[in-house]
Design a protein around this motif. Structure first.
Motif, short mmCIF file in Angstrom:
data_model
loop_
_atom_site.label_atom_id
_atom_site.label_comp_id
_atom_site.label_asym_id
_atom_site.label_seq_id
_atom_site.Cartn_x
_atom_site.Cartn_y
_atom_site.Cartn_z
N ARG A 1 0.77 -1.25 -0.07
CA ARG A 1 0.00 -0.01 0.03
C ARG A 1 0.93 1.13 0.07
O ARG A 1 0.17 2.42 0.13
CB ARG A 1 -1.10 0.13 1.39
CG ARG A 1 -2.05 -1.08 1.25
CD ARG A 1 -2.96 -0.98 2.43
NE ARG A 1 -3.89 -2.14 2.16
CZ ARG A 1 -3.93 -3.31 2.56
NH1 ARG A 1 -2.90 -3.67 2.75
NH2 ARG A 1 -4.80 -3.99 2.30
N ARG A 2 2.18 1.11 -0.09
CA ARG A 2 3.01 2.15 -0.05
C ARG A 2 3.60 2.60 -1.43
O ARG A 2 3.79 3.70 -1.49
CB ARG A 2 4.39 1.96 0.82
CG ARG A 2 4.06 1.73 2.22
CD ARG A 2 5.31 0.95 2.93
NE ARG A 2 5.63 -0.26 2.33
CZ ARG A 2 6.91 -0.63 2.69
NH1 ARG A 2 7.48 -0.19 3.75
NH2 ARG A 2 7.26 -1.79 2.17
N ARG B 1 -4.77 2.67 -4.32
CA ARG B 1 -5.20 1.63 -3.54
C ARG B 1 -4.41 0.34 -3.18
O ARG B 1 -4.66 -0.71 -2.91
CB ARG B 1 -6.72 0.95 -4.12
CG ARG B 1 -7.79 2.02 -4.05
CD ARG B 1 -9.23 1.43 -4.16
NE ARG B 1 -9.17 0.32 -5.10
CZ ARG B 1 -9.77 -0.74 -5.02
NH1 ARG B 1 -10.06 -1.32 -3.71
NH2 ARG B 1 -9.92 -1.58 -6.03
N GLY B 2 -3.07 0.66 -3.89
CA GLY B 2 -1.92 -0.40 -3.89
C GLY B 2 -2.03 -1.40 -4.61
O GLY B 2 -2.91 -1.05 -5.61
N VAL B 3 -1.47 -2.54 -4.49
CA VAL B 3 -1.49 -3.84 -5.17
C VAL B 3 -1.17 -4.93 -4.67
O VAL B 3 -0.72 -4.79 -3.39
CB VAL B 3 -0.41 -3.74 -6.41
CG1 VAL B 3 1.07 -3.68 -5.94
CG2 VAL B 3 -0.80 -4.37 -7.48
N SER B 4 -1.78 -6.16 -4.94
CA SER B 4 -1.38 -7.28 -4.45
C SER B 4 -0.42 -8.13 -5.19
O SER B 4 -0.40 -8.16 -6.38
CB SER B 4 -2.68 -8.17 -3.95
OG SER B 4 -3.21 -8.71 -5.36
N TYR B 5 0.47 -8.86 -4.54
CA TYR B 5 1.30 -10.01 -5.25
C TYR B 5 0.80 -11.23 -4.84
O TYR B 5 1.18 -11.62 -3.52
CB TYR B 5 2.88 -9.68 -4.89
CG TYR B 5 2.98 -8.44 -4.98
CD1 TYR B 5 3.32 -7.70 -6.34
CD2 TYR B 5 3.56 -7.30 -3.80
CE1 TYR B 5 3.90 -6.37 -6.68
CE2 TYR B 5 3.79 -6.11 -4.25
CZ TYR B 5 3.88 -5.45 -5.47
OH TYR B 5 4.48 -4.32 -5.69
N SER C 1 9.33 -6.05 -2.18
CA SER C 1 9.03 -5.18 -1.16
C SER C 1 8.09 -6.07 -0.42
O SER C 1 8.11 -5.78 1.06
CB SER C 1 8.02 -4.02 -1.77
OG SER C 1 6.95 -4.86 -2.48
N VAL C 2 7.75 -6.96 -0.39
CA VAL C 2 6.80 -7.88 0.55
C VAL C 2 7.59 -9.29 0.78
O VAL C 2 6.92 -10.21 1.22
CB VAL C 2 5.59 -8.35 -0.05
CG1 VAL C 2 4.73 -6.79 0.05
CG2 VAL C 2 5.30 -8.87 -1.33
N SER C 3 8.79 -9.41 0.16
CA SER C 3 9.60 -10.87 0.17
C SER C 3 9.61 -11.43 1.69
O SER C 3 9.73 -12.64 1.92
CB SER C 3 10.77 -10.78 -0.63
OG SER C 3 11.84 -10.00 0.23
N ASN C 4 9.87 -10.50 2.67
CA ASN C 4 10.29 -11.29 3.94
C ASN C 4 8.83 -11.80 4.56
O ASN C 4 9.05 -12.98 4.85
CB ASN C 4 10.79 -9.94 4.96
CG ASN C 4 11.75 -9.19 4.79
OD1 ASN C 4 12.71 -10.12 4.04
ND2 ASN C 4 12.24 -8.33 5.26
N ALA D 1 -4.83 -3.34 -3.49
CA ALA D 1 -4.49 -4.38 -2.34
C ALA D 1 -5.62 -5.12 -1.80
O ALA D 1 -6.81 -4.49 -1.68
CB ALA D 1 -3.54 -3.64 -1.29
N LEU D 2 -5.29 -6.25 -1.46
CA LEU D 2 -6.16 -7.25 -0.59
C LEU D 2 -6.36 -6.70 0.71
O LEU D 2 -5.45 -6.34 1.40
CB LEU D 2 -5.92 -8.68 -0.74
CG LEU D 2 -5.85 -9.09 -2.14
CD1 LEU D 2 -5.33 -10.53 -2.00
CD2 LEU D 2 -7.17 -9.06 -2.97
#
Length: 225
Positions: free
Chosen positions: A18-19, A31-35, A54-57, A173-174
């Motif tokens: 969302r950033r 509204r961001g995005v989902s992976y 960005s969301v790998s951790n 984003a979800l």
């Protein structure tokens, strides 16, 4: 942990950003995005795609938590764009026994993106090839230029699920919602879905139509984009 069961042995282990202000540094995403990535826990374990860096951790934490003491047997790479595969290198370093399943073009790109892996285990597939993991049989449908040349989609005959890569994707984003009956799609998501299709895959109209014709021959009960 931020994962969710889709069926008795399939889990969503994606992430949300969302950033990020611009998708691919071009398209505004207020509204961001989902992976979206998925883990199949059959007799063999199968990871379908990874996520953006960005969301790998959180993605890797979810993967490790669900696998527990089990090894990762396969990683299916449907698409090599970084929002789908940026964490692939980290996954293969953590699970060096995993076999990468992808098209030949995707395998060529792995070396360009991540450099050479000393003992990369790979299995290239073509139209109609299958992979049996126990209860599930996965088949591979080529989808070139939807929207890169190496793209394929994966169909699970057991649960009639199509893992559709960028096809049927959308911006946004979800918020815990995964299933169609959990959101008012036309009211809240249709605009972003149209904007995504128009900007990301719409210019490849003939290739999209070719993929839709292939999809029409499959019995699809669920889409996992």
């Amino acid at each position: 942990y931020q994962h969710r069961a889709i069926t008795e042995d399939l889990y969503w282990i994606g992430g949300n950003d969302r950033r990020l202000a611009l998708f691919e540094n071009v398209y505004p995403i207020p509204r961001g995005v989902s992976y979206n990535a998925y883990l199949l826990m059959d007799e063999k374990t199968v990871l379908l795609d990874t996520v953006d860096k960005s969301v790998s951790n959180v993605f890797l934490e979810n993967l490790e938590h669900l696998l527990g003491e089990r090894q990762l047997d396969y990683v299916i790479v449907n698409h090599m764009e970084p929002d789908h595969c940026a964490a692939l290198g980290q996954v293969l370093h953590r699970y060096p026994e995993a076999v990468v399943v992808c098209t030949q073009k995707a395998l060529d790109m792995i070396g360009q993106f991540f450099g050479a892996f000393p003992a990369l285990r790979s299995q290239t597939v073509k139209e109609g090839d299958t992979l049996t993991t126990g209860r599930h049989t996965l088949s591979f449908v080529m989808a070139p230029m939807v929207h890169w040349p190496e793209v394929m989609v994966t169909y699970d005959a057991a649960d009639k699920i199509l893992f559709s890569a960028d096809a049927f994707g959308t911006f946004g984003a979800l918020g815990g919602n995964l299933f169609a009956d959990e959101i008012p799609f036309e009211g809240q998501w249709l605009e972003d879905a149209r904007r995504y299709y128009t900007n990301i895959v719409g210019k490849y109209g003939s290739q999209v139509q070719a993929l839709l014709k292939k999809a029409a021959s499959l019995e699809i009960q669920m889409l996992c984009p």
